[in-house]
Design a protein around this motif. Sequence first.
Motif, mmCIF file in Angstrom:
data_model
loop_
_atom_site.group_PDB
_atom_site.id
_atom_site.type_symbol
_atom_site.label_atom_id
_atom_site.label_comp_id
_atom_site.label_asym_id
_atom_site.label_seq_id
_atom_site.Cartn_x
_atom_site.Cartn_y
_atom_site.Cartn_z
ATOM 1 N N UNK A 1 0.826 -1.196 0.000
ATOM 2 C CA UNK A 1 0.000 0.000 0.000
ATOM 3 C C UNK A 1 0.865 1.253 0.000
ATOM 4 N N UNK A 2 0.397 2.302 -0.626
ATOM 5 C CA UNK A 2 1.162 3.542 -0.708
ATOM 6 C C UNK A 2 1.376 4.166 0.673
ATOM 7 N N UNK A 3 0.496 3.894 1.622
ATOM 8 C CA UNK A 3 0.626 4.478 2.952
ATOM 9 C C UNK A 3 1.508 3.665 3.891
ATOM 10 N N UNK A 4 1.907 2.481 3.494
ATOM 11 C CA UNK A 4 2.750 1.618 4.316
ATOM 12 C C UNK A 4 4.059 1.375 3.572
ATOM 13 N N UNK A 5 5.158 1.713 4.202
ATOM 14 C CA UNK A 5 6.475 1.461 3.612
ATOM 15 C C UNK A 5 7.303 0.729 4.654
ATOM 16 N N UNK A 6 7.624 -0.511 4.380
ATOM 17 C CA UNK A 6 8.506 -1.276 5.253
ATOM 18 C C UNK A 6 9.826 -1.408 4.513
ATOM 19 N N UNK A 7 10.905 -1.119 5.208
ATOM 20 C CA UNK A 7 12.235 -1.223 4.619
ATOM 21 C C UNK A 7 13.019 -2.303 5.341
ATOM 22 N N UNK A 8 13.858 -3.007 4.594
ATOM 23 C CA UNK A 8 14.735 -4.011 5.174
ATOM 24 C C UNK A 8 16.169 -3.718 4.766
ATOM 25 N N UNK A 9 17.090 -4.139 5.624
ATOM 26 C CA UNK A 9 18.513 -4.119 5.308
ATOM 27 C C UNK A 9 18.933 -5.567 5.127
ATOM 28 N N UNK A 10 19.563 -5.842 3.999
ATOM 29 C CA UNK A 10 19.925 -7.211 3.638
ATOM 30 C C UNK A 10 21.437 -7.334 3.552
ATOM 31 N N UNK A 11 21.986 -8.308 4.265
ATOM 32 C CA UNK A 11 23.404 -8.625 4.142
ATOM 33 C C UNK A 11 23.580 -9.289 2.782
ATOM 34 N N UNK A 12 24.265 -8.602 1.862
ATOM 35 C CA UNK A 12 24.375 -9.100 0.498
ATOM 36 C C UNK A 12 25.173 -10.400 0.416
ATOM 37 N N UNK B 1 18.073 -10.869 6.083
ATOM 38 C CA UNK B 1 17.515 -9.577 6.478
ATOM 39 C C UNK B 1 17.959 -9.327 7.910
ATOM 40 N N UNK B 2 18.700 -8.231 8.105
ATOM 41 C CA UNK B 2 19.333 -7.990 9.397
ATOM 42 C C UNK B 2 18.768 -6.782 10.131
ATOM 43 N N UNK B 3 17.920 -6.027 9.468
ATOM 44 C CA UNK B 3 17.339 -4.842 10.098
ATOM 45 C C UNK B 3 16.082 -4.448 9.334
ATOM 46 N N UNK B 4 15.260 -3.655 10.013
ATOM 47 C CA UNK B 4 14.027 -3.192 9.384
ATOM 48 C C UNK B 4 13.590 -1.865 9.970
ATOM 49 N N UNK B 5 12.699 -1.212 9.257
ATOM 50 C CA UNK B 5 12.014 -0.014 9.739
ATOM 51 C C UNK B 5 10.709 0.086 8.969
ATOM 52 N N UNK B 6 9.689 0.619 9.614
ATOM 53 C CA UNK B 6 8.395 0.782 8.953
ATOM 54 C C UNK B 6 7.948 2.241 9.037
ATOM 55 N N UNK C 1 19.462 -6.405 14.211
ATOM 56 C CA UNK C 1 19.874 -7.524 15.059
ATOM 57 C C UNK C 1 21.230 -7.198 15.688
ATOM 58 N N UNK C 2 21.475 -7.703 16.885
ATOM 59 C CA UNK C 2 22.666 -7.289 17.639
ATOM 60 C C UNK C 2 23.992 -7.387 16.885
ATOM 61 N N UNK C 3 24.242 -8.426 16.152
ATOM 62 C CA UNK C 3 25.523 -8.583 15.479
ATOM 63 C C UNK C 3 25.804 -7.573 14.373
ATOM 64 N N UNK C 4 24.805 -6.784 14.006
ATOM 65 C CA UNK C 4 24.956 -5.812 12.921
ATOM 66 C C UNK C 4 24.841 -4.364 13.400
#
Length: 165
Positions: free
Chosen positions: A56-67, A72-77, A103-106
């Motif tokens: 949805x345009x009103x919901x944006x979830x972001x992830x950080x990915x260890x390439x 997936x090591x982190x997120x924000x919404x 996550x703690x290790x990152x």
Amino acid sequence: MAGIEVRRAGRGDIADVVRLRWEMCVEQGVADADDQEGYDRYAAALHDFLERWIDDVQCRVFVAVDEGSGKRVAMAALWLWPVLPWPGGLAQWQGHVTSVYTIPGYRRRGIARRLMGAVRDAAAAHGATRLVLETTPMSAPLYQDLGFVASRIVELRLDSAEDRD
């Protein structure tokens, strides 16, 4: 930061977002890591919620990915919501930031800062003029460094019938 990709989450990320959010709740003391039944109920509810909202345009979830590992090591919404214009602000959108977690290790690698940059850019592109969030003592310095300031917002928590069961 080399080796970490920050991007908007999609349907293929839902299981990882559920996991990250659960880990955040456990760390904050609002969930018990050993409560499998509680996790199952929570995971089903969040999965259903994200299935409805993640695109949805009103919901944006972001992830950080260890390439390197694909993990997936982190997120924000970010939740964008319309607000009534007022003389001091005619724009009609504001954002609520939630579930910023690494996550703690990152930690201490600039990942949360990059996630917040993605959140800020997405909010600004949508026309939002204000972001609000709750913070913890551990994360408060980051948000202050990013320009967040304490405000006059207060809250009243309403118990829903479902929460009382």
